[in-house]
Design an enzyme around this catalytic site. Structure first.
Site, PDB file in Angstrom:
ATOM      1  N   ARG F  98     -29.097 175.861 -31.687  1.00 48.72           N
ATOM      2  CA  ARG F  98     -28.850 174.532 -31.104  1.00 48.72           C
ATOM      3  C   ARG F  98     -28.223 174.652 -29.716  1.00 48.72           C
ATOM      4  O   ARG F  98     -28.584 173.929 -28.785  1.00 48.72           O
ATOM      5  CB  ARG F  98     -27.956 173.726 -32.064  1.00 48.72           C
ATOM      6  CG  ARG F  98     -27.537 172.351 -31.629  1.00 48.72           C
ATOM      7  CD  ARG F  98     -28.614 171.429 -31.055  1.00 48.72           C
ATOM      8  NE  ARG F  98     -29.888 171.464 -31.702  1.00 48.72           N
ATOM      9  CZ  ARG F  98     -31.045 171.291 -31.058  1.00 48.72           C
ATOM     10  NH1 ARG F  98     -31.078 171.053 -29.753  1.00 48.72           N
ATOM     11  NH2 ARG F  98     -32.173 171.369 -31.701  1.00 48.72           N
ATOM     12  N   LYS F 133     -24.549 162.658  -7.844  1.00 50.44           N
ATOM     13  CA  LYS F 133     -24.528 161.890  -9.097  1.00 50.44           C
ATOM     14  C   LYS F 133     -24.960 162.791 -10.252  1.00 50.44           C
ATOM     15  O   LYS F 133     -26.059 162.645 -10.807  1.00 50.44           O
ATOM     16  CB  LYS F 133     -25.438 160.658  -8.982  1.00 50.44           C
ATOM     17  CG  LYS F 133     -24.981 159.680  -7.912  1.00 50.44           C
ATOM     18  CD  LYS F 133     -25.867 158.438  -7.843  1.00 50.44           C
ATOM     19  CE  LYS F 133     -25.349 157.480  -6.774  1.00 50.44           C
ATOM     20  NZ  LYS F 133     -26.216 156.301  -6.600  1.00 50.44           N
ATOM     21  N   LYS F 165     -20.605 156.384   5.038  1.00 54.72           N
ATOM     22  CA  LYS F 165     -21.315 155.437   4.191  1.00 54.72           C
ATOM     23  C   LYS F 165     -20.824 154.009   4.408  1.00 54.72           C
ATOM     24  O   LYS F 165     -19.861 153.762   5.144  1.00 54.72           O
ATOM     25  CB  LYS F 165     -21.161 155.831   2.719  1.00 54.72           C
ATOM     26  CG  LYS F 165     -21.694 157.231   2.421  1.00 54.72           C
ATOM     27  CD  LYS F 165     -21.746 157.512   0.946  1.00 54.72           C
ATOM     28  CE  LYS F 165     -22.867 156.720   0.281  1.00 54.72           C
ATOM     29  NZ  LYS F 165     -23.053 157.123  -1.128  1.00 54.72           N
ATOM     30  N   ASP F 217     -30.644 153.163   3.592  1.00 52.63           N
ATOM     31  CA  ASP F 217     -30.317 152.895   2.197  1.00 52.63           C
ATOM     32  C   ASP F 217     -30.913 151.578   1.736  1.00 52.63           C
ATOM     33  O   ASP F 217     -30.651 150.521   2.316  1.00 52.63           O
ATOM     34  CB  ASP F 217     -28.795 152.857   2.024  1.00 52.63           C
ATOM     35  CG  ASP F 217     -28.403 152.792   0.556  1.00 52.63           C
ATOM     36  OD1 ASP F 217     -28.977 153.564  -0.243  1.00 52.63           O
ATOM     37  OD2 ASP F 217     -27.536 151.970   0.212  1.00 52.63           O
TER      38      ASP F 217
END
Lengths: 282, 282, 282, 282, 282, 282
Positions: F98, F133, F165, F217
């Site tokens: 596993r 992220k 940003k 963006d």
């Protein structure tokens, strides 16, 4: 070094020094084990760095020892300045003294040496850069002290930008490496190339793929001057760095050439500690 | 520092330097990523220390890089000595170069400075002692390098024996502290007391509980001589140590007084690194 | 064990016990999950040790659980004493109960056994010493409990002084080893030698380099008496220790011989825990 | 305890004992520092556990010390059995001796005590269970030793199944808790409830939600017998456990009642170490 | 995941993101480095989980940043909900933003997906179970988020109960394994067996040693229905689980068969994060 | 993630899964505990990443399990490919299954999703970038998998270059921030600025201090096209990036605009695992 890893380092160092097993301090009668004051002072003038060290000691000893200080990162401290005042149980102060001084001596030593380089190049605007030649386990703490002293940081690690050095050029041409660097770099990574002589510099200047920075390694001040002229003409936006065994004597002549950066390994690999001491106030 | 904790320190340091993310080394084509040879050499003469560092690198890079060396702890290495030969993938050697040099520069630097003190006191048999004034996280490694250089260790930590210092005496008399020390000590702990002037020394010598060692702190060489005579007369088996800002100039005069030990903080808090470099063999 | 490493050990132990996954405690309705009181008490009489344990639990559970206690290191606690009172969310108390008791049972058990040895030798002034025969990971905590019980510590580690034992003497003579020990020792390290019979003792007594302590290993009380007389005559300042399978029955006869120390491995390798329990106050 | 965490524990313990700073072993001349043999043997009979300890030492000292053993988990070893033979540098063997013995003494001690309980209940098939009353940091190692001795494990942690105890029942009824347990349990979690008297037992037996196991806490052997009859009649598939201060004298009478399990805290909180020693073969 | 290990994970993650070296945030003038407010909100609807994350951030940043929240574990949050309000130095908020969002995005994502499965099976009472198919290092955090979403946990680890799977049955018969399981299990361990077809199911049903749970792996909903009837008839107290590639479309038909559990690997191995953002309040 | 920290992560994960306490695997008779073969294969097509995972497992299980594989980073694997063959004790393979699959499922999942984006933009040369992220504790492993899939890395951490940003621009003008960035940057740090509309873009283009990269963006593909024209005209060497909720459908239109980079958070925060399985070869 963020507060959490610095805290771990200080805890480990207290453990190494057997902070809880001070067989000498334990001789003092517990009846006298009341709260006293002590202060750290410097026996020679220098530049302070170590606020994060003090903050971390304060957090670790919350409720036991009170640390108070007026100094801030980068201030000059003349000999005999009272840097920090400690209030707490006498035995605790005796037991943490050496660990505290070992940290602050290191950070103040690095900051003081950095400042000495900055003073040596005045009034030229060249930046003094720390390198990756740091002491094991202490890179973050040392680089922070360099910044307190007024220096800047070249690279924090191998992933922090592309720096093509002699050993790479021995394996591939400057032109080929610069081309690859342009294809491979992350969006925020600059490209720097180290040259060791004018032939290599000319190869770089002839490349269709320009570096952001050129490092002149072990060039004499006079050769730096010649190189600067060549570079400024061909690549006016390219920044220029000098490196290689720079000391407090030689740095000024380099600064006068109008370069942007001088990198100095000594700031972090061989800075002597600042001589500090802790005294009790009786 | 045992092999296991040294291994952890080296792994952490490789991580700090982003060993696996060498964005420059990765420019080199993988087709050329075959095995090459490189060697570490010293650009200035000194004393080698770092066998445990090399052994640990060898263990960490088993199956990838082969480290070969002839040097042993404490040997003198003239400038340009090939200290260690590395055989392995070019990119791996480029990526570990700085970390390896940062470790060896430190250990050789400490060993070299220690040897310089030993040479300065020849032919006197005084022992040169390292103190607890070490760099954070590096005490064990530095003390091992002091031993390679020929020095000895005063105390490893606060639990390593009783050392009554100025700050203790300010709180209780020498006589009272020595009596308590005799009652409290572990069977294998010696008792040392630091004196800062002749009054304090006389208090010690008048005590019914004798120390095993007396430390003369910041005594001039002449005062040391006077003190030695006093001590030898009263406590013939008591050993004597001098300390306090000892440098390569002042150490000899101290040694000539016939004392047993000189402790030198500089060995571990301010030793410059030995200048080392890694070159590829093409 | 300083507060920082003890904190880590307690955190690890709470993790091992899956402190946050108490599937039984979670059955209780959250509406009832308000603050309750509980207390730890001892089901048999003994000696308390564990203030550092309680302080660390208090720090770890700041804002959640309140720990209050009156006991101090080394006090005798008759059966049924309320050692510590806990105030906090019921489920949190249920989840930490076993971990807290496992720590305190250990520390009180060691302190209680140590005190039993001290009581057994009264009114003789012999010191009862703990050895390096400790449980993995628990040396510092156990030695602290020995001190609470009134015992002392022989050596904390292999670096804590020179102890020449049977296995060393099998390889070199007592005289040779004592001579080397005098040359090699750190200023604050004492020298002890273990002897297993009178021949070996005589070798030691004939050596020009005297030990600070002689350990009589597995000598009968009668032989100890004989040995003490020999040693006191020849080396009046030498301290004397007895060791080897000492139990609560045999220790008194050893104490009566006037020796300085008896070392007892059982204090740390085989002390039963003190039987403690936690009850809710409803 | 898997091999990786056991390795970390052993490394930490070698560090605690200052394995690399054996100031006594270092007295022996390096010319004699050649490979020798030593062996560990037991001074009293018992049951061996510790293969994982030996395997880990072997891994840690690969290339330096060779460990050879014939024993396997759970075998009986009569007094004087040669448990493991070590071949390696004399100083290394001297330095690791105490750490190795501290581990094996613990594991063999636990296994031996467990076996004693098993022998005491023969020929009854009751299982002897270890509890969560383990020593800090040593749970996994101790439970593995219990298994070597022939015992089983009750719960490894709070997340390992539902065990409703006295403290829960004080807050809610047996019936209510059993109902909640059925709703809340993970598919693989059994449900056990502790009863302290017949009233509580009858509450359990009357519940529409049955437990998988009933624990009779501090019942006399006679009361156990009565309880067993009640339980078997009402809940024929329910398993039965006895607990509470069980010792080698009292365990047999419990076993004779036909219960399934007896849990014994002493196996892990108060097992004396097995007396082991290391001798050199000269 | 208890608070202590979660704290370590968050500290490590801040270190990974070089929290203390935000070269962009450092551009802002320190004069403006006063306290501001910011808040985290969700850009899509979902279910909140992460109170322990928020509590740990609050503890780590005590005295620097104030975290306030009204949400609790498992509440539904419509798009645009203000989840947590942060008050602290602007540069600190900028530096911790990404790390905080990475944690909360994960926990809310898992909770939201779990809730979606619960909604899909309404009004059936089948339990939705998380498996051991979790992301490295994140099992405890993910399982806690599953619980917040309303799911339950199958097994936390290999030691958490007996689950006989296809790979075991390939090596021994169902009957033999079930018999061994009954002999070997800890008192609180349930026994489950996975069957992949009706032949295997019939073997299980014919065994004299019954499991507590039967898992129907990769059965169609129709076959599940048939199997449920068979099991209920033969083993009325046996619980039933379905597993194998269950998604939001297929889960309802399984729920309608009246089984007890459906296990869903996707909850923990492939849940998309919930889309969160941090905005300053200017 | 270098080999040393990956090794620690895998060890921790084996511990979390109680690798050494597989209560089911332990049912199998030890007589059958001989060496068997098993292999990992993928149940769906994808791209392989995980050589470092396999190498680390091999190192951890040296002498116990043999791992053999032909795949290399980034190769496409059609459904049913035998990725790695394991040879070792059956119980060990069952116990590590596993953990191994959890690692490889993650790394292959990330690589596969990255490749899907690359395929979606063919034949355009736009680079697909991973962001910060990432999942807690898994950044290095995930970024390495992105590289295997053919993607690049935007920033590894906050210290990896200057990225101005929205939240910064809310506090100071684009022009002011760009000027400061030029003064503050390390020699190897690039400067990027994010714009959210054409006003902001025009501010950037009018600044005397140009960025190295402009990030558009949440611009529509059409607006990107317009912006590209504006930028190319004014700052021909400036590179251009698009970001903001990019998915496999929308990425192509962005690529067609001729920009240099598209950053995609989904690669690391929401990539589903690749479905892998381990089968025994009987």
């Amino acid at each position: 070094m963020n507060a959490f890893s610095l805290s771990q380092l200080i805890q480990d160092e207290l453990e190494t020094d057997q902070f809880s097993q001070d067989v000498t301090g334990n001789l003092l009668p517990s009846a006298q084990n009341n709260v006293v004051q002590a202060f750290v002072f410097n026996k020679e003038s220098g530049v302070f760095s170590g606020v994060s060290v003090l903050e971390t000691f304060q957090t670790l000893f919350t409720g036991q020892v009170d640390f108070r200080w007026e100094v801030s990162e980068g201030v000059e401290i003349s000999s005999g300045t009272q840097i920090v005042e400690l209030t707490g149980p006498r035995n605790t102060l005796l037991a943490l003294e050496r660990t505290l001084l070992n940290f602050l001596g290191l950070t103040c030593g690095v900051a003081s040496l950095t400042r000495a380089y900055l003073n040596a190049v005045k009034p030229h605007s060249v930046q003094i850069l720390a390198t990756r030649k740091t002491l094991p386990g202490l890179r973050a703490l040392q680089l922070s002290a360099v910044q307190a002293g007024g220096g800047k940081i070249h690279r924090r690690s191998l992933s922090d930008g592309i720096l093509i050095k002699e050993n790479h050029i021995a394996l591939e041409s400057e032109v080929a490496l610069l081309q690859k660097a342009h294809g491979a770099r992350s969006p925020l990574h600059g490209i720097e190339i180290e040259v060791q002589n004018f032939d290599s510099l000319n190869n770089v200047l002839s490349s269709p793929y320009s570096p952001d920075v050129i490092m002149l390694d072990n060039f004499s001040a006079k050769d730096v001057q010649t190189a600067v002229a060549l570079i400024r003409q061909k690549l006016p936006t390219c920044r220029i760095e000098a490196s290689g065994g720079v000391d407090l004597q030689s740095v000024r002549a380099l600064a006068e050439t109008g370069i942007d950066y001088v990198s100095v390994g000594k700031l972090t690999h061989s800075a002597p500690v600042l001589n500090l001491s802790l005294d009790f106030r009786l």
